[in-house]
Design an enzyme around this catalytic site. Structure first.
Site, PDB file in Angstrom:
ATOM      1  N   SER A  39       0.780  -1.232   0.000  1.00 30.70           N
ATOM      2  CA  SER A  39       0.000   0.000   0.000  1.00 30.70           C
ATOM      3  C   SER A  39       0.820   1.295   0.000  1.00 30.70           C
ATOM      4  CB  SER A  39      -0.944  -0.035   1.211  1.00 30.70           C
ATOM      5  OG  SER A  39      -1.505   1.220   1.453  1.00 30.70           O
ATOM      6  N   GLN A 112      -1.533   0.178   5.932  1.00 31.87           N
ATOM      7  CA  GLN A 112      -0.234   0.863   6.010  1.00 31.87           C
ATOM      8  C   GLN A 112      -0.497   2.376   6.008  1.00 31.87           C
ATOM      9  OE1 GLN A 112       2.394  -0.717   2.890  1.00 31.87           O
ATOM     10  NE2 GLN A 112       3.683  -1.540   4.520  1.00 31.87           N
ATOM     11  N   GLY A 172       4.500   0.524   8.834  1.00 31.32           N
ATOM     12  CA  GLY A 172       5.510   0.538   7.773  1.00 31.32           C
ATOM     13  C   GLY A 172       6.923   0.377   8.318  1.00 31.32           C
ATOM     14  N   ASP A 174       8.462  -1.940  10.526  1.00 28.59           N
ATOM     15  CA  ASP A 174       8.144  -3.216  11.173  1.00 28.59           C
ATOM     16  C   ASP A 174       8.793  -3.471  12.535  1.00 28.59           C
ATOM     17  OD1 ASP A 174       7.456  -3.097   8.530  1.00 28.59           O
ATOM     18  OD2 ASP A 174       8.135  -5.105   8.033  1.00 28.59           O
ATOM     19  N   GLU A 409      17.296  -1.077  -0.512  1.00 30.06           N
ATOM     20  CA  GLU A 409      16.127  -0.871   0.347  1.00 30.06           C
ATOM     21  C   GLU A 409      16.474   0.070   1.509  1.00 30.06           C
ATOM     22  OE1 GLU A 409      14.863  -4.576   2.053  1.00 30.06           O
ATOM     23  OE2 GLU A 409      12.868  -3.831   2.614  1.00 30.06           O
TER      24      GLU A 409
HETATM   25  C1  9WN Z   1       5.794  -6.202   5.742  1.00 33.14           C
HETATM   26  C2  9WN Z   1       7.341  -3.572   1.154  1.00 33.14           C
HETATM   27  C3  9WN Z   1       7.312  -3.477   2.671  1.00 33.14           C
HETATM   28  C4  9WN Z   1       7.318  -2.019   3.151  1.00 33.14           C
HETATM   29  C5  9WN Z   1       7.544  -1.907   4.648  1.00 33.14           C
HETATM   30  C6  9WN Z   1       8.821  -2.689   4.980  1.00 33.14           C
HETATM   31  C7  9WN Z   1       8.677  -4.148   4.548  1.00 33.14           C
HETATM   32  C8  9WN Z   1       7.110  -6.039   4.953  1.00 33.14           C
HETATM   33  C9  9WN Z   1       8.074  -7.145   5.320  1.00 33.14           C
HETATM   34  O1  9WN Z   1       8.447  -4.196   3.156  1.00 33.14           O
HETATM   35  O2  9WN Z   1       7.617  -4.733   5.285  1.00 33.14           O
HETATM   36  O3  9WN Z   1       4.878  -5.230   5.308  1.00 33.14           O
HETATM   37  O4  9WN Z   1       7.821  -8.294   4.897  1.00 33.14           O
HETATM   38  O5  9WN Z   1       9.057  -6.906   6.004  1.00 33.14           O
HETATM   39  O6  9WN Z   1       9.085  -2.615   6.355  1.00 33.14           O
HETATM   40  O7  9WN Z   1       7.663  -0.561   5.032  1.00 33.14           O
HETATM   41  O8  9WN Z   1       6.114  -1.409   2.835  1.00 33.14           O
HETATM   42  O9  9WN Z   1       8.390  -2.811   0.646  1.00 33.14           O
END
Ligand code: 9WN
Length: 438
Positions: A39, A112, A172, A174, A409
């Site tokens: 999202s 999110q 967002g 985690d 990332e």
């Molecule tokens: C869980 C996709 C997402 C981001 C988040 C980031 C990470 C996911 C994960 O990746 O989270 O939503 O599996 O770790 O923390 O901010 O939206 O990029």
């Protein structure tokens, strides 16, 4: 300093990342680690596309909102049914054929941060085809309103003007140190969570990712939501993790302001939306400002206590026009200090967590590393407040970092090295936007 030639190569590289992650109507955050649509990623990605491909920018947000629930919830993940390799996949949420979800869609059961109204307005403002962009805004406007209505209706039981997140993934950020105390109070018995197998640690270095203890609690909360039938009232009563997060609420406040702007553009009454933004801004100032820290801090609603962790999200009220001049000065002082980024001599952008915290961890995910989306928000906040010197430093530091390290990332704030997955979509998209923002 970047030369013209470097800039072109950097933009071409960023477009190539987005092309490779494009799934036909939306973009995955990364090739292997994140094979679905997320999202808030979608919002940041649309902000980048807005600069060179209006059709894709619109498609990104339209696709996300096609999976909006009937109660207005915009899901954290819209699953790509042909992709595997990510845990938790669609079946872990127990939501197949749920009547609240549009037919044919598979989603997770959490949200999110609400960056979408901001992204939609950005797409409109940079559109080359205005009538088409107006049609896009017209279609999205009621959905955006329903999304914000959901948040205020279901996530603010005390009618404070502040909404809560009910899972760390909703923030967002985690495994942010923000959640440590709240999660430490959750101690699932072995039979309270079914066996599960993580996939993330097979794609990237496990030392960069959250710990097993974190994942056990993430999963425990998912199981709890299923047991409660995703009934928001029951979740608000029973969930042991309910946090009023500074970043989430600041993005909501800015989103309300941008939604009011969209209402005005479309000939609707902006006043109720603007009033809601003001109420949230006032609540952020009243409840989340910490005078001693000189920073905005989260509030743990389930345990009725302020969370003392100094994280970069604490600066995000600048992005929503929340602090007055005196508070903004306190924020600049902390930002431009050894704890964060030394903006008067900056080498690297702003890290996620105070470098002086005893548990600061420069490589581990949201516990120290530099993330480009937070720097993009801080850059805009500083600019909106007229602090152009610091804003230019943040922007320049982000561009240099990505130019030297690649489209990672996240990045180590001590040596700049890239971590997590490479070819990360929002790093590429926001870089395109920053480079266009002269
Ligand atoms: C869980 C996709 C997402 C981001 C988040 C980031 C990470 C996911 C994960 O990746 O989270 O939503 O599996 O770790 O923390 O901010 O939206 O990029």
């Amino acid at each position: 300093m970047m030369t013209q030639h470097d800039t072109k190569a950097l933009i071409d590289g960023a477009k190539a990342v987005l092309d490779a992650n494009w799934m036909g109507a939306s973009t995955k955050p990364a090739p292997r680690l994140y094979p679905h649509q997320w999202s808030w990623d979608a919002a940041f990605i649309a902000i980048g596309y807005a600069r060179y491909d209006q059709a894709r920018a619109e498609s990104e947000l339209r696709t996300l909102f096609e999976a909006q629930w009937s109660n207005g919830l915009v899901p954290q993940i819209v699953f790509n049914p042909t992709a595997s390799g990510y845990f938790p996949g669609p079946d872990a949420w127990g939501l197949r054929d749920d009547p609240r979800i549009p037919a044919g869609k598979l989603t997770s059961g959490i949200v999110q941060p609400p960056v979408h109204a901001t992204a939609a307005l950005h797409v409109y403002r940079h559109a080359t085809d205005e009538p088409r962009a107006r049609a896009f805004l017209t279609d999205l406007y009621p959905k955006l309103r329903a999304w914000h209505d959901y948040l205020y209706r279901e996530r603010d039981p005390g009618r404070e003007g502040l909404v809560f997140v009910r899972h760390p993934w909703e923030s967002g950020m985690d495994n942010s140190p923000l959640w440590d105390a709240a999660l430490a109070r959750i101690n699932p018995a072995p039979d309270e969570i079914p066996p599960y197998e993580r996939k993330d640690t097979g794609h990237v270095d496990p030392a960069d990712r959250p710990l097993k203890a974190d994942y056990d609690r993430y999963y425990y909360l998912m199981v709890l939501f299923q047991r409660l039938g995703y009934d928001e009232a029951r979740i608000a009563q029973e969930c042991p993790y309910l946090i009023q997060d500074v970043l989430f609420n600041s993005l909501l406040c800015r989103g309300d302001r941008d939604l009011a702007e969209i209402a005005l553009l479309l000939g609707d009454d902006p006043a109720p939306l603007a009033e809601r933004a003001e109420a949230t801004a006032a609540a952020i100032n009243a409840k989340l400002w910490d005078e001693a820290a000189g920073l905005y801090l989260d509030y743990d609603l389930a345990n009725a206590e302020r969370i003392p962790a100094a994280v970069a999200g604490g600066f995000s009220p600048l992005f929503a026009g929340v602090p007055d001049g005196a508070r903004a000065e306190r924020l600049y002082a902390l930002l431009n200090s050894p704890a964060f980024a030394r903006l008067d001599e900056s080498v690297y952008p702003v890290p996620t967590y105070s470098r002086q915290a005893p548990d600061y961890s420069p490589n581990r995910y949201w516990r120290g590393p530099i993330w480009i989306n937070l720097n993009w928000l801080i850059y805009h906040g500083l600019r909106d407040y007229g602090r152009h010197d610091y804003a230019a430093r943040v922007r320049g530091a982000v561009i240099d970092l990505v130019a030297h390290q690649g489209y990672y990332e996240y990045f180590n704030p001590e040596n700049g090295r890239g971590h997590g997955t490479d070819s990360f979509s929002w790093t590429a998209a926001l870089l395109i936007d920053l480079l266009a923002d002269l």
